[in-house]
Scaffold this active site. Structure first.
Site, PDB file in Angstrom:
ATOM      1  N   ASN B  69       0.830  -1.201   0.000  1.00 61.53           N
ATOM      2  CA  ASN B  69       0.000   0.000   0.000  1.00 61.53           C
ATOM      3  C   ASN B  69       0.858   1.242   0.000  1.00 61.53           C
ATOM      4  O   ASN B  69       1.955   1.260   0.550  1.00 61.53           O
ATOM      5  CB  ASN B  69      -0.962   0.020   1.196  1.00 61.53           C
ATOM      6  CG  ASN B  69      -0.327   0.649   2.419  1.00 61.53           C
ATOM      7  OD1 ASN B  69      -0.295   1.875   2.557  1.00 61.53           O
ATOM      8  ND2 ASN B  69       0.223  -0.166   3.307  1.00 61.53           N
ATOM      9  N   CYS B 131       6.634   5.326   8.683  1.00 60.40           N
ATOM     10  CA  CYS B 131       5.799   5.183   7.482  1.00 60.40           C
ATOM     11  C   CYS B 131       6.689   5.237   6.245  1.00 60.40           C
ATOM     12  O   CYS B 131       7.428   6.192   6.050  1.00 60.40           O
ATOM     13  CB  CYS B 131       4.747   6.285   7.410  1.00 60.40           C
ATOM     14  SG  CYS B 131       3.743   6.138   5.911  1.00 60.40           S
ATOM     15  N   GLY B 266      -2.929  -6.685  11.241  1.00 62.67           N
ATOM     16  CA  GLY B 266      -3.178  -5.602  10.297  1.00 62.67           C
ATOM     17  C   GLY B 266      -3.863  -6.073   9.034  1.00 62.67           C
ATOM     18  O   GLY B 266      -5.089  -6.209   8.978  1.00 62.67           O
TER      19      GLY B 266
END
Lengths: 251, 303
Positions: B69, B131, B266
């Site tokens: 993603n 991230c 997740g």
């Protein structure tokens, strides 16, 4: 939203690349809204595959999915046989609002045509008789024409880009020949939607509806994989979409 | 009766299963599926000081045993989270909440941390310094020990709740970063975030993700995550939350044996929204089969 195991009762090719799958599971009291979709789990693949709902028959618990063979997921789907099970997450997304209109018109292109079939049935059920325009590239790709003709819609027009079937040209060319439509329901490739949008000046914001397609992660609004910017802020194609109205869309 | 409850820095969890940040929104979407109060805890969508749309689409690519993603921290910003998302959540959710926050400068991190840690229902602040989808192609605070320590210390100084730091696997030596963050005052660690990855569409000859790279998650990364939890357990004394591809009760047990005090789930919840519930339901029997009466006895058992 539920996860339901369906049994495949038919899976056949409509054209070289498009298949129709009919599946059975007992009706649980909640039918889908027109324009909603399901997320299909395919053996060995990590993510589910979002597929629009072509038809749902609540009397018999039969779901019809018409899908195009594009990648590994739909290739595997096309190879599945009668009697096999398919796990389906249903019913997802925000579908079409059924608008009271004098002259509703449905415009679909290619594999954007299937969800308009269930929509046409829903509209007819509330006394709305739509005109239907279906666009394809060539005669070989025409799907569901006979099915629409069997419905009591006012007219079903087919266009092909090469003129090999129906009228030559795009759905927007056919749309131009109609005046006075006051509700437009559309589904298809984004350039087509954009061209239709340009022909909805006289249609009220909420009555011009466009169904979008995006690569999705989860299909139920958790992962933010399919977000898009709209006039009303960020929307998820899988949750606030796939149907957006004219007033929201930023091209 | 098998004991499933664990503690993270004096926060008691009724079981060790935490829904991971970025896969559970602010909890709202899962209410349609089940009562999320059965979770051990959950970590909310990564929140930043200002609203963010994130990266262009496509943001999702599939791969064998997982997904990539490049969402890029889409979130409505801390004001909207405080005013709308969290009150709506707390109206029906009473279990511990990990507030996952992110930022682009030390000032942003500290402002966000100070504000969110003051909220009553927030039990732990989870500082995302890892991230992979922002900071222009993979660089992040989590990639450098000194940088990670500095942002940890700055947040610790203003944080009113236990501070857990979520580490990146995209580093040469994760134990070194873990030690630096521990020394800077972190109360615990979450590891791992996603692994930087990509796919190419062979027809168009272009990367599938509009952002070119994204973060790989799912069962494909479980052994990597397990190895890193194992390594970090040897390097630090603070509790570890293990995550990365956890998809079954067996994975939870393995992760805890590697050294995790609790575990996050997740990507599994994106393909099966019931994943956390199924894992929690399966834990007692799986533990019983292994002759384990208290789940706490297996933390770090593989060392």
């Amino acid at each position: 939203m539920r996860l339901v195991d369906y049994k495949i009762i038919a899976n056949q090719k409509l054209t070289e690349q498009v298949c129709s799958m009919r599946l059975f599971a007992p009706f649980d009291g909640n039918p889908p809204h027109a324009g909603q979709f399901v997320n299909v789990q395919i053996n060995g693949l990590y993510l589910r595959r979002p597929i629009s709902i072509c038809d749902y028959d609540r009397e018999n618990g039969i779901l019809t999915l018409v899908y195009k063979i594009i990648g590994q997921g739909t290739t595997q789907m096309a190879a599945m046989r009668t009697g096999e099970n398919l796990n389906i997450m249903q019913w997802l997304g925000n579908g079409y609002s059924l608008v009271r209109a004098k002259k509703p018109i449905l415009v679909g292109g290619g594999v954007g045509v299937p969800p308009l079939f269930y929509l046409a049935k829903q509209l007819l059920a509330i006394g709305q008789v739509p005109t239907v325009i279906l666009g394809f590239r060539t005669a070989d790709e025409v799907i569901l024409y006979d099915d629409f003709r069997r419905l009591a819609v006012s007219q079903t027009i087919v266009t092909t880009e090469d003129g090999s079937y129906g009228a030559r040209g795009f759905v927007t060319d056919a749309l131009k020949t109609f005046g006075g439509y006051d509700a437009v329901y559309s589904c298809g490739p984004e350039p087509m939607l954009k061209a239709i949008y340009a022909q909805t000046q006289d249609v009220a914001d909420h009555a011009a509806q466009f169904s979008f397609e995006r690569r999705m992660g989860c299909g139920f609004g958790a992962c933010m994989g399919c977000s898009c910017e709209t006039i009303a802020g960020y929307k998820r194609i899988c949750k606030e979409g796939p149907v957006l109205t004219k007033e929201d869309i930023v091209w | 009766m098998i004991n499933l409850s664990v503690t993270l820095s004096n926060v008691r969890l009724q079981n060790p299963v935490i829904a991971a940040s970025g896969c559970f929104g602010y909890g709202e979407e899962f209410r349609d599926f089940y009562d999320i109060n059965l979770l051990g805890a959950f970590s909310c969508k990564g929140t930043t000081l200002h609203p963010r749309f994130g990266n262009p689409t496509p943001r999702i690519a599939e791969t064998n045993g997982g997904m990539i993603n490049s969402v890029g921290l889409q979130n409505p910003g801390i004001e909207a989270v405080t005013a709308t998302e969290l009150p709506r959540l707390f109206a029906h959710y009473q279990q511990p909440l990990l507030a996952n926050i992110s930022g682009f400068s030390r000032e942003e991190y500290t402002a966000c941390c100070e504000q969110i840690s003051a909220i009553d229902g927030v039990s732990i602040v989870e500082l995302n310094i890892s991230c992979p989808n922002v900071h222009g192609g993979g660089m992040s605070f989590g990639a450098d020990a000194a940088c990670a320590a500095a942002v940890t210390a700055a947040c610790k100084a203003v944080c009113k709740k236990p501070l857990y730091v979520k580490l990146s696997p995209n580093v040469t030596n994760i134990a070194e970063i873990a030690k630096a963050v521990e020394a800077a005052g972190a109360d615990g660690l979450s590891l791992i975030n996603t692994l930087l990855a990509m796919r190419i569409n062979t027809k168009t000859r272009k990367p599938i993700l509009a952002n070119t790279f994204g973060g790989l998650s799912g069962p494909a990364i479980f052994p990597v995550a397990l190895r890193m939890v194992y390594q970090v357990y040897d390097a630090v004394k603070i509790p570890i939350i293990g995550l990365g591809g956890v998809s079954s009760a067996g994975d939870v047990i393995e992760m805890m044996m590697a050294g995790a005090s609790a575990v996050q789930v997740g990507a599994a919840t994106l393909t099966d929204p019931f994943a956390c519930k199924k894992i929690i339901d399966a834990l007692p029997e799986t533990l019983q089969t292994l002759g384990i009466e208290d789940i706490n006895e297996i933390i770090g058992a593989a060392h």
